[in-house]
Design a protein around this motif. Structure first.
Motif, PDB file in Angstrom:
ATOM      1  N   HIS A  82       0.863  -1.179   0.000  1.00  0.00           N
ATOM      2  CA  HIS A  82       0.000   0.000   0.000  1.00  0.00           C
ATOM      3  C   HIS A  82       0.899   1.228   0.000  1.00  0.00           C
ATOM      4  CE1 HIS A  82      -3.592  -2.358   0.719  1.00  0.00           C
ATOM      5  NE2 HIS A  82      -2.972  -2.955   1.725  1.00  0.00           N
ATOM      6  N   GLY A  83       0.313   2.385  -0.139  1.00  0.00           N
ATOM      7  CA  GLY A  83       1.009   3.652  -0.076  1.00  0.00           C
ATOM      8  C   GLY A  83      -0.015   4.729   0.215  1.00  0.00           C
ATOM      9  N   VAL A  84       0.423   6.003   0.176  1.00  0.00           N
ATOM     10  CA  VAL A  84      -0.481   7.131   0.405  1.00  0.00           C
ATOM     11  C   VAL A  84      -0.230   8.161  -0.681  1.00  0.00           C
ATOM     12  CG1 VAL A  84      -1.232   8.916   2.022  1.00  0.00           C
ATOM     13  CG2 VAL A  84      -0.405   6.717   2.899  1.00  0.00           C
ATOM     14  N   TYR A  85      -1.321   8.576  -1.344  1.00  0.00           N
ATOM     15  CA  TYR A  85      -1.239   9.535  -2.446  1.00  0.00           C
ATOM     16  C   TYR A  85      -2.279  10.619  -2.217  1.00  0.00           C
ATOM     17  CZ  TYR A  85      -0.412  11.070  -7.267  1.00  0.00           C
ATOM     18  OH  TYR A  85      -0.056  11.787  -8.379  1.00  0.00           O
ATOM     19  N   LEU A  86      -1.909  11.884  -2.422  1.00  0.00           N
ATOM     20  CA  LEU A  86      -2.824  13.011  -2.286  1.00  0.00           C
ATOM     21  C   LEU A  86      -3.440  13.315  -3.647  1.00  0.00           C
ATOM     22  CD1 LEU A  86      -3.982  15.269  -0.474  1.00  0.00           C
ATOM     23  CD2 LEU A  86      -2.011  16.657  -1.159  1.00  0.00           C
ATOM     24  N   LEU A  87      -4.766  13.123  -3.760  1.00  0.00           N
ATOM     25  CA  LEU A  87      -5.483  13.386  -5.006  1.00  0.00           C
ATOM     26  C   LEU A  87      -6.012  14.817  -5.013  1.00  0.00           C
ATOM     27  CD1 LEU A  87      -7.668  10.141  -5.172  1.00  0.00           C
ATOM     28  CD2 LEU A  87      -5.564  10.609  -6.432  1.00  0.00           C
ATOM     29  N   SER A  88      -6.338  15.331  -6.200  1.00  0.00           N
ATOM     30  CA  SER A  88      -6.923  16.668  -6.311  1.00  0.00           C
ATOM     31  C   SER A  88      -8.449  16.620  -6.277  1.00  0.00           C
ATOM     32  CB  SER A  88      -6.441  17.353  -7.591  1.00  0.00           C
ATOM     33  OG  SER A  88      -6.822  16.581  -8.714  1.00  0.00           O
ATOM     34  N   SER A  89      -9.038  15.424  -6.360  1.00  0.00           N
ATOM     35  CA  SER A  89     -10.491  15.253  -6.284  1.00  0.00           C
ATOM     36  C   SER A  89     -10.780  13.845  -5.773  1.00  0.00           C
ATOM     37  CB  SER A  89     -11.138  15.457  -7.655  1.00  0.00           C
ATOM     38  OG  SER A  89     -10.922  14.327  -8.480  1.00  0.00           O
ATOM     39  N   SER A  90     -12.056  13.518  -5.652  1.00  0.00           N
ATOM     40  CA  SER A  90     -12.423  12.191  -5.167  1.00  0.00           C
ATOM     41  C   SER A  90     -12.433  11.151  -6.282  1.00  0.00           C
ATOM     42  CB  SER A  90     -13.800  12.242  -4.499  1.00  0.00           C
ATOM     43  OG  SER A  90     -14.782  12.623  -5.440  1.00  0.00           O
ATOM     44  N   GLN A  91     -12.044  11.546  -7.472  1.00  0.00           N
ATOM     45  CA  GLN A  91     -11.995  10.617  -8.608  1.00  0.00           C
ATOM     46  C   GLN A  91     -10.703   9.809  -8.563  1.00  0.00           C
ATOM     47  OE1 GLN A  91     -14.665  10.271 -10.751  1.00  0.00           O
ATOM     48  NE2 GLN A  91     -15.539  11.596  -9.179  1.00  0.00           N
ATOM     49  N   CYS A  92     -10.847   8.493  -8.622  1.00  0.00           N
ATOM     50  CA  CYS A  92      -9.670   7.625  -8.621  1.00  0.00           C
ATOM     51  C   CYS A  92      -9.017   7.648 -10.002  1.00  0.00           C
ATOM     52  CB  CYS A  92     -10.072   6.196  -8.282  1.00  0.00           C
ATOM     53  SG  CYS A  92     -10.765   6.015  -6.630  1.00  0.00           S
ATOM     54  N   PRO A  93      -7.734   7.984 -10.084  1.00  0.00           N
ATOM     55  CA  PRO A  93      -7.057   8.007 -11.381  1.00  0.00           C
ATOM     56  C   PRO A  93      -6.732   6.598 -11.882  1.00  0.00           C
ATOM     57  CG  PRO A  93      -5.501   8.539  -9.650  1.00  0.00           C
ATOM     58  CD  PRO A  93      -6.852   8.383  -8.991  1.00  0.00           C
ATOM     59  N   THR A  94      -6.519   6.492 -13.180  1.00  0.00           N
ATOM     60  CA  THR A  94      -6.096   5.199 -13.727  1.00  0.00           C
ATOM     61  C   THR A  94      -4.608   5.002 -13.528  1.00  0.00           C
ATOM     62  OG1 THR A  94      -6.001   6.254 -15.889  1.00  0.00           O
ATOM     63  CG2 THR A  94      -7.921   4.899 -15.434  1.00  0.00           C
ATOM     64  N   ASN A  95      -3.850   6.090 -13.479  1.00  0.00           N
ATOM     65  CA  ASN A  95      -2.406   6.021 -13.255  1.00  0.00           C
ATOM     66  C   ASN A  95      -2.005   7.049 -12.206  1.00  0.00           C
ATOM     67  OD1 ASN A  95      -1.701   4.103 -15.360  1.00  0.00           O
ATOM     68  ND2 ASN A  95      -2.285   5.724 -16.788  1.00  0.00           N
ATOM     69  N   TYR A  96      -1.087   6.669 -11.343  1.00  0.00           N
ATOM     70  CA  TYR A  96      -0.538   7.581 -10.343  1.00  0.00           C
ATOM     71  C   TYR A  96       0.844   7.997 -10.805  1.00  0.00           C
ATOM     72  CZ  TYR A  96      -4.258   6.226  -7.155  1.00  0.00           C
ATOM     73  OH  TYR A  96      -5.474   6.014  -6.573  1.00  0.00           O
ATOM     74  N   THR A  97       1.128   9.289 -10.756  1.00  0.00           N
ATOM     75  CA  THR A  97       2.429   9.769 -11.199  1.00  0.00           C
ATOM     76  C   THR A  97       3.352   9.984 -10.005  1.00  0.00           C
ATOM     77  OG1 THR A  97       1.631  12.055 -11.135  1.00  0.00           O
ATOM     78  CG2 THR A  97       1.459  10.902 -13.231  1.00  0.00           C
ATOM     79  N   GLY A  99       6.082  11.943  -7.832  1.00  0.00           N
ATOM     80  CA  GLY A  99       6.212  13.367  -7.557  1.00  0.00           C
ATOM     81  C   GLY A  99       5.717  13.707  -6.164  1.00  0.00           C
ATOM     82  N   ALA A 100       5.457  14.985  -5.975  1.00  0.00           N
ATOM     83  CA  ALA A 100       5.126  15.495  -4.653  1.00  0.00           C
ATOM     84  C   ALA A 100       3.833  14.925  -4.073  1.00  0.00           C
ATOM     85  CB  ALA A 100       5.034  17.018  -4.706  1.00  0.00           C
ATOM     86  N   ASN A 101       2.880  14.533  -4.905  1.00  0.00           N
ATOM     87  CA  ASN A 101       1.624  13.995  -4.381  1.00  0.00           C
ATOM     88  C   ASN A 101       1.749  12.553  -3.910  1.00  0.00           C
ATOM     89  OD1 ASN A 101       0.659  16.455  -5.106  1.00  0.00           O
ATOM     90  ND2 ASN A 101      -1.130  15.691  -6.157  1.00  0.00           N
TER      91      ASN A 101
END
Length: 161
Positions: A82-97, A99-101
């Motif tokens: 698992h990990g932790v990622y900060l999204l800009s909305s509640s929409q789950c992305p298909t790919n995580y980039t 970087g800082a998020n």
């Protein structure tokens, strides 16, 4: 006196004694930067700060949205990939980039006792997800609304079940 309240998202909150978390702050929702060290939050002595314990941070579990006052912390605890990622909305992305998020990169499937803590210093809505493929759409998404309580008042949050 500053009051800390621990909220476990899976159990009733447990009130702690005086104190304030000094964990690294999370970025404001509109800022794409990694957390950095900061001093303990300051404010009126009657404000309440909250520590959210998201334990376990796992796929397939639905996490209820929560609201906390500024200066509160959120701690994710897990074992496995698992990990932790900060999204800009509640929409789950298909790919995580990268970087800082990417607040905490994906741990190995055999890892245990992982955790990530951030102090939420800015009002706004924060969306945290797991960057492992398929985990966010399966429910591994935590929405936290951070509000700025009126000066001189307590937040009124004492427990979440």
């Amino acid at each position: 006196m500053i009051r800390s309240v621990v909220i476990a998202l899976v159990v009733t909150a447990i009130a702690l004694g005086p104190g304030v978390s000094t964990a690294a702050p999370a970025p404001a929702p509109s800022v794409a930067s990694a957390p950095s060290s900061a001093a303990a939050p300051t404010g009126n002595a009657t404000e309440s700060f909250v520590t959210l314990n998201v334990n376990p941070w796992v796929a397939g579990k639905i996490y209820a949205p929560v609201s906390v006052p500024t200066g509160s912390s959120i701690e994710f605890v897990w074992s496995g990939a698992h990990g932790v990622y900060l999204l800009s909305s509640s929409q789950c992305p298909t790919n995580y980039t990268a970087g800082a998020n990417m607040l905490y990169n994906i741990s190995s499937a055999t890892s245990v006792n992982n955790n990530y803590t951030a102090t939420l210093t800015q009002p706004g809505i924060y969306y945290f997800s797991c960057p492992v493929t398929g985990h966010c759409p399966s429910g591994q998404l935590q929405t936290v609304t951070v509000f700025d309580p009126a000066p001189g008042t307590a937040s009124g949050i004492t427990s979440v079940t």
